[in-house]
Design an enzyme around this catalytic site. Structure first.
Site: not given
Length: 298
Positions: A83, A136
């Site tokens: 949104l 990562d």
């Protein structure tokens, strides 16, 4: 027929009067200069911090790639957060600070635009993506890294927010790290409980004075031969407990109460070992840090 009930007023602007999710209408707002700054941290083992600091990680320049990822994350905020309004950002900057004492990397992202709604979510998304990129790139060396305290520092728009002290942040800890520490603490608690049970039995059987000599190290070994048992029993026979309470006790009876006291003392020794060695291990690997390390140590 009764009129439909109105939904109660709510400060959550992404829900309409009927409680359904919607994108907030900002069409009536004036276009103004809007700025937001957000920050977050990632803590890691000393060896992992050294890899980042020296730029010798296997996947390359960790901070350089994390900077690009943070900028890209801010730009794609509306694709990730359903949104959020798509915003034409005029500037995104990502800066890193390395804290060698805490083995921690801090990222601060600044997002700017000229528009009808703020860019706080863009700054926060940039911080999150930047930190996840560091994780990562370094997870092969350290899966115990901790992403923590992601928060908005300041925002400026039609209503200036200013520096924030919200008293909360977002902390993400890896499941493997939490699980290992949790099992260690659970084992310590279980051993303490077992020691209490054995201690209770020791008290009920009046075994507490059956070990007549205090030997912290070699005392962990029980008598190993019949002669050793006879020698120890002879020393016990000279104690007030034997003379006043157990004067008719045989060697078999002495062995019974001795084993309870020996198990009680052995469990006490094991508590120290099982607590201290993993504690040092978790500290060295960076899985216990700061307030948590101090709180666990007591």
């Amino acid at each position: 027929m009764k009129p439909p009930l109105k939904a109660p007023a709510t400060p959550l602007t992404h829900f309409d009067a009927t409680g359904k999710a919607h994108m907030v209408d900002v069409g009536a707002k004036a276009e103004t200069s809007r700025v937001a700054r957000a920050q977050g941290h990632i803590r890691m083992a000393p060896a992992t911090f050294a890899l980042i600091e020296s730029g010798s990680a296997k996947k390359g320049d960790v901070l350089g790639i994390a900077r690009i990822a943070a900028i890209q994350g801010a730009k794609r905020c509306s694709d990730l957060i359903p949104l959020c309004h798509p915003i034409a950002l005029t500037r995104v900057a990502a800066e890193f600070t390395l804290d060698a004492r805490r083995h921690r990397v801090t990222i601060e992202v600044t997002a700017e635009t000229v528009g009808r709604t703020g860019v706080e979510m863009e700054a926060l998304t940039g911080v999150s993506i930047g930190l996840l990129t560091i994780y990562d790139m370094c997870k092969a060396a350290d899966r115990g890294m901790i992403i923590e305290d992601i928060r908005l520092l300041a925002g400026k728009g039609r209503r200036q927010i200013g520096p924030l002290d919200c008293g909360y942040g977002l902390q993400m800890t890896t499941n493997n790290t939490q699980r290992a520490v949790a099992w260690w603490l659970f084992a310590c608690c279980a051993l303490v409980f077992a020691t209490m049970v054995v201690g209770g039995v020791t008290r009920l059987t009046h075994s507490g004075l059956s070990i007549v000599e205090w030997k912290p190290l070699i005392g962990a070994l029980p008598p190993l031969s019949h002669a050793d048992w006879l020698e120890l029993f002879a020393k016990y026979q000279q104690t007030p407990e034997f003379i006043k309470r157990n004067h008719d006790m045989t060697l078999d009876g002495f062995q019974f109460i001795f084993w309870w006291e020996w198990a009680h003392r052995l469990s006490g020794r094991l508590i120290g070992v099982i607590f201290f060695l993993p504690y040092v291990w978790f500290l060295v690997r960076g899985q216990l840090r700061g307030a948590l390390a101090a709180k666990v140590f007591g």
